[in-house]
Design an enzyme around this catalytic site. Sequence first.
Site, mmCIF file in Angstrom:
data_model
loop_
_atom_site.group_PDB
_atom_site.id
_atom_site.type_symbol
_atom_site.label_atom_id
_atom_site.label_comp_id
_atom_site.label_asym_id
_atom_site.label_seq_id
_atom_site.Cartn_x
_atom_site.Cartn_y
_atom_site.Cartn_z
ATOM 1 C CB CYS A 108 12.301 25.964 1.894
ATOM 2 S SG CYS A 108 13.443 26.988 2.848
ATOM 3 N NE ARG A 144 -3.038 -8.142 7.188
ATOM 4 C CZ ARG A 144 -3.602 -8.597 8.308
ATOM 5 N NH1 ARG A 144 -4.128 -9.791 8.353
ATOM 6 N NH2 ARG A 144 -3.635 -7.834 9.389
ATOM 7 N NE ARG A 158 -6.586 0.738 11.308
ATOM 8 C CZ ARG A 158 -5.372 0.547 10.801
ATOM 9 N NH1 ARG A 158 -4.415 1.420 11.029
ATOM 10 N NH2 ARG A 158 -5.109 -0.519 10.072
ATOM 11 C CG ASP A 179 10.388 24.081 -3.991
ATOM 12 O OD1 ASP A 179 9.562 23.198 -4.261
ATOM 13 O OD2 ASP A 179 10.112 25.292 -3.916
ATOM 14 C CE1 TYR A 191 11.458 32.023 2.487
ATOM 15 C CE2 TYR A 191 10.874 29.700 2.582
ATOM 16 C CZ TYR A 191 10.998 30.881 1.862
ATOM 17 O OH TYR A 191 10.671 30.902 0.541
ATOM 18 C CE LYS A 212 -0.331 -0.290 5.053
ATOM 19 N NZ LYS A 212 -1.201 -0.704 6.184
ATOM 20 C CG HIS A 260 -3.963 -4.534 11.479
ATOM 21 N ND1 HIS A 260 -2.789 -5.147 11.071
ATOM 22 C CD2 HIS A 260 -3.722 -3.202 11.403
ATOM 23 C CE1 HIS A 260 -1.899 -4.197 10.774
ATOM 24 N NE2 HIS A 260 -2.433 -3.026 10.973
HETATM 25 C C1 PLP Z 1 -0.513 -1.688 6.883
HETATM 26 C C2 PLP Z 1 -1.094 -2.982 7.242
HETATM 27 C C3 PLP Z 1 -0.278 -4.120 7.390
HETATM 28 C C4 PLP Z 1 1.236 -4.061 7.376
HETATM 29 O O1 PLP Z 1 1.674 -3.469 8.573
HETATM 30 P P1 PLP Z 1 3.260 -3.356 8.897
HETATM 31 O O2 PLP Z 1 3.296 -2.845 10.280
HETATM 32 O O3 PLP Z 1 3.803 -2.371 7.911
HETATM 33 O O4 PLP Z 1 3.824 -4.697 8.729
HETATM 34 C C5 PLP Z 1 -0.890 -5.333 7.585
HETATM 35 N N1 PLP Z 1 -2.239 -5.434 7.661
HETATM 36 C C6 PLP Z 1 -3.051 -4.356 7.570
HETATM 37 C C7 PLP Z 1 -4.523 -4.530 7.691
HETATM 38 C C8 PLP Z 1 -2.507 -3.096 7.375
HETATM 39 O O5 PLP Z 1 -3.309 -2.033 7.291
#
Ligand code: PLP
Length: 402
Positions: free
Chosen positions: A333, A240, A145, A335, A286, A47, A184
Amino acid sequence: MTATTHDPTGAPVPFPARIEVDLAAIAANVGVLRERAGAAGVMAVVKADAYGHGLVPSAQAALAGGASWLGVAQLPEAIALRAAGVTAPVLAWLHAPGAGFEQAIRADIDLGLSAPWMLEEVAAAARRAGRTARVHLKVDTGLGRNGAYLFATGAAASDWSTLVERARQLEAEDAVRVAGLFSHLACADVPEHPTVRAQQEAFREAVSVAERAGLRPEVRHLSNSAATLTAPEAAWDLVRPGLAVYGLSPAPEVGSSADFGLVPAMTAIASASVIKRVRAGQGVSYGHTYTTARETTLVDVPVGYGDGVPRHASGVAEVLVAGERRPIAGRVCMDQFVVDVGDLPVAAGDDIILFGPGSRGEPTAQDWAEAVGTINYEIVTRFGPRIPREYVAARAGGQETR
Ligand SMILES: *Cc1c(COP(=O)(O)O)cnc(C)c1O
């Protein structure tokens, strides 16, 4: 995105900075994660443009390293993988009403679903497509979440039971096939945190609720990077990991990248632009938050917060210049930023390394995160599309092969 711009004749237009991405490191990191995962497969999470490393090349490197699945948050990310010819199983898990579910079903993308409205929209899209949608039901085992809430609140059935029952009905109509169940973790970066064990138990309960209702998922998955590296008992059928695929430590308090056998894949480099000798007492950038203490050399570096350099790096993050680490002088800044290099010999066009694996003495993304007061995830991910990515196939003794 994240590609070199070409002029109308097809010639590349040089940009004064580059993000080098070590694809061999990504493949090797997946190898390390596969070993940690035991019998479980690896879903490499790509992602957010593969955490800033570039979606398609990173995904291909992860697959070459032995990942069997790819995971993304958003459907357009999944469709972009298919458009690039990636045929591996892909799961996308974050949706709002009106999501492109029919496009996803036609592209053979598995859909992570957390709410009844998602199931209904997916079932309707499947009927329009004349196909069965493959879905993974997501349970909230305590992260608080997304995911359907496992726990009862009041007298009604839990959100999870409701989602499972409805999915079973839609399976009977061939609108969906529940291919997976997942959840998760909230605190896997702190292995002794009580939620790690509690969420594993809750997930076991959620799986048995689903299986008692007649669901027969192919894959059940819970572990992110931190759990893959520190809680092998949580691996189920798939892990994951995201961050660890890119070689960064998901639990810096527990171990560094090297401790976990990982190699950071991203090196951020800019070319020195304007170099000048200035007097003592010269305010820099700045607001003049930095003033030179003596006659010195200032180097203007042509990347800024418009590229993803955090403005909070002002005065605190270091870069590698002429083999030495020097802090950013004054404010970052949009850029550009400035480095006070004293009497170091620096010429226009010299490489200024912001961060990398550390093998040449440069700071790491973890060093930048600590300097800025954030996490390494944010440092690499926020480097945006303005800086072109260069893909490096192998790195040996500091020598790159393009
Ligand atoms: C982002 C995410 C992961 C990966 O998490 P890491 O901490 O980067 O390994 C796995 N599962 C879900 C649902 C996530 O949103």
